[in-house]
Design an enzyme around this catalytic site. Structure first.
Site, PDB file in Angstrom:
ATOM      1  CB  VAL A 228      -0.969   0.036   1.212  1.00 51.22           C
ATOM      2  CG1 VAL A 228      -2.051  -1.019   1.061  1.00 51.22           C
ATOM      3  CG2 VAL A 228      -0.214  -0.133   2.528  1.00 51.22           C
ATOM      4  NE  ARG A 230       3.069   7.556  -3.913  1.00 49.70           N
ATOM      5  CZ  ARG A 230       2.008   7.793  -3.152  1.00 49.70           C
ATOM      6  NH1 ARG A 230       1.214   6.800  -2.807  1.00 49.70           N
ATOM      7  NH2 ARG A 230       1.741   9.018  -2.760  1.00 49.70           N
ATOM      8  CG  ASP A 254      -4.690   0.119  -2.875  1.00 53.36           C
ATOM      9  OD1 ASP A 254      -5.741  -0.218  -3.461  1.00 53.36           O
ATOM     10  OD2 ASP A 254      -4.532   1.241  -2.362  1.00 53.36           O
ATOM     11  CD  GLU A 259      -1.204   3.811  -8.852  1.00 57.70           C
ATOM     12  OE1 GLU A 259      -1.845   4.835  -8.585  1.00 57.70           O
ATOM     13  OE2 GLU A 259      -0.589   3.167  -8.002  1.00 57.70           O
ATOM     14  CG  HIS A 278      -3.493   4.547  -5.391  1.00 57.87           C
ATOM     15  ND1 HIS A 278      -2.352   5.092  -5.916  1.00 57.87           N
ATOM     16  CD2 HIS A 278      -3.491   4.898  -4.069  1.00 57.87           C
ATOM     17  CE1 HIS A 278      -1.695   5.761  -4.985  1.00 57.87           C
ATOM     18  NE2 HIS A 278      -2.361   5.659  -3.851  1.00 57.87           N
ATOM     19  CB  SER A 280      -5.505   1.156   0.755  1.00 58.63           C
ATOM     20  OG  SER A 280      -4.506   2.154   0.819  1.00 58.63           O
TER      21      SER A 280
END
Lengths: 327, 327
Positions: A228, A230, A254, A259, A278, A280
């Site tokens: 969680v 990067r 996550d 991204e 992404h 969380s």
């Protein structure tokens, strides 16, 4: 004090900004107009904190904002460009994401221990298949990242009977909650003992790519890895390889190197890999909380008081002492 | 003391029973031969605890075991037949399932708050769709069932910042951990406040069907219902109706009126309903733990000491005081 010019980089409306009416001239920009406006702003609010535009548009020698706030925990999208020694203060959203991310991580850990994905896949197939699951209590976790989010994750795991080893950049031989904070040198030993390895470190030059083939090889075949932090903390191909070769049992990501994760990425269907977009830390009301936090700091700015959550741009995160002198 | 005859109703091997070599004559039976053997046994171990055969085969006036042990928390498959006032003692697996079931319930609660099923369904479709999830901390749960499993569930939720209201058959105005234990009369008020309603009550005549249309109508539209008690606590058609009409937001069932749940049951694909195959308490090693627990009680039986976990057959569960006189 003359009216502050607040520049807001955004791609969507920002709640509660009306609180600044009459106190600041608010200019909204998108990524394209950012470079033109930066020299005229006193304060920059990077509301679109997933953007890399600030780094790209940062003025070299010219005038620039004296304060930049990012409503995220990580500041990796601003560094090293903004840390040019010319006194711009960066603040972040320290504190807002602690509880939500801890809950998310704990949920993922329990979901993996109890194999919820397997159960719901069987439900889709209308199949009743009793299996034995794993007890979380009595297992062991290594949490890499000893900031407030890492500590909150550790706290939640401990509350459920998990033995937690915290790893941070600054080792400490005594810690009231965790006994001690291990340095990265202890990782080799800790990874061999952990049932859960959780990455929540800030992204810095040192931590980039720290989870690679060598790291996964140190882990137990029964271990699970969660990220969680990067995406760039993980060498994704190495993780896929470790999962396919059963070097580790499972993983949850996550965050990703790219991204949004492209639809044709090979990661989507790797067995044993849980993927989330992404999210969380993003619980209902998070934008309000982020806005409030910025506005509180703006009050301090106006009053000439020290700002909260000032990032140490050498370290790349807010060090434990939460206050720094005003700019 | 003459050699004890231990009758074991099983459908699979029982671990660690060799500890009784030379101390008991062990007779294994299946459901068909049970009635023939019951009159000759001193002790009955219902290793196949999902079977209804003991109730069906129980001798009326004739000789019968003086002690029956079921390695489950619920004893509903033995009552009322075995409670015929002729002195047979029933013991259960109190304690073994507390931690595993609490972890399972907490995992389900977090999975629902964070919408893991939705996320993994999107993963299957290779779709990146960020959503906001719910913060568990600060929400409120009503746990129906104040025995050791219900208390452990409550404890785990409280550790994550959930306000917990415990409902039990015997209300108490003071409770060191939960402040108080509410009686079932308070349900009406509590259900209107709860974000999570968790059923872990023993199945008795009073609790049968307690979650019906009337109960679901009292709950909030945002609330979730979880059942790890017995399937018969819930009027399944009423639950389906409440979900389809969005009277409540979601539910998770680990137990069902009919188990295994038939492949053609309508429950499998009700939107918002998570189904698992009666496995919430069954973590790796559970059979060993259950066997150890029985063997420890057998030592007490042999030594003429009081047995542990004696069921009050009037109540249908082991009351708070954990010891009872030996038979």
């Amino acid at each position: 004090m003359s009216e502050t010019c607040l520049l807001v980089l955004d791609d969507e409306p920002l709640p509660r900004l009306d609180r600044l009416a009459g106190r600041a001239r608010v200019v909204h920009v998108d990524e394209k107009r950012l470079a033109d406006q930066l020299p005229h702003a006193d304060v920059l609010l990077v509301w679109d904190f997933l953007s890399d535009a600030v780094r790209d548009a940062w003025p070299g020698e010219g005038p620039r904002p004296r304060w930049v706030h990012t409503p995220s925990a990580g500041v990796d999208r601003l560094l090293p460009e903004l840390a040019d020694g010319r006194g711009t203060v960066i603040t972040n959203a320290r504190g807002i994401f602690d509880r939500p991310i801890a809950e998310y991580v704990l949920g993922l850990v329990l979901a993996m221990a109890k194999d919820f994905r397997g159960t719901w896949e069987l439900q889709r197939q209308r199949r009743w298949r009793h299996r034995e699951t794993f007890r979380l209590s009595g297992t062991r976790a290594t949490v890499v990242g000893s900031g407030p989010i890492g500590r909150e994750i550790g706290r939640s795991l401990m509350a459920l009977g998990v033995k937690v080893d915290l790893v941070g950049r600054t080792p400490r031989n005594s810690d009231a909650e965790f006994g001690r904070v291990h340095g990265t040198g202890a990782m080799r030993t800790l990874l061999g003992q952990a049932d859960w390895v959780i990455c929540v470190a800030p992204l810095t030059e040192e931590s980039k790519g720290m989870f690679d083939a060598g790291t996964f090889a140190l882990m137990k075949p029964e271990a699970h890895f969660l990220n969680v932090g990067r995406g760039q903390h993980v060498v994704e191909d190495d993780l896929v390889d470790a999962l396919l070769r059963h070097r580790i049992k499972g993983a949850a990501l996550d965050v990703f190197g790219e991204e949004p994760l492209p639809a044709d990425s090979g990661l989507w269907d790797v067995p044993g890999l849980l993927i989330s977009p992404h999210m969380s830390g993003d619980t209902v009301g998070w934008r309000d909380d982020l806005s409030e936090q910025f506005l509180d700091n703006f009050d301090r700015w106006e009053a000439g008081e020290p700002l909260l959550n000032v990032v140490d741009t050498e370290l790349g995160y807010v060090p434990t002492k939460p206050e720094s002198p005003a700019p």
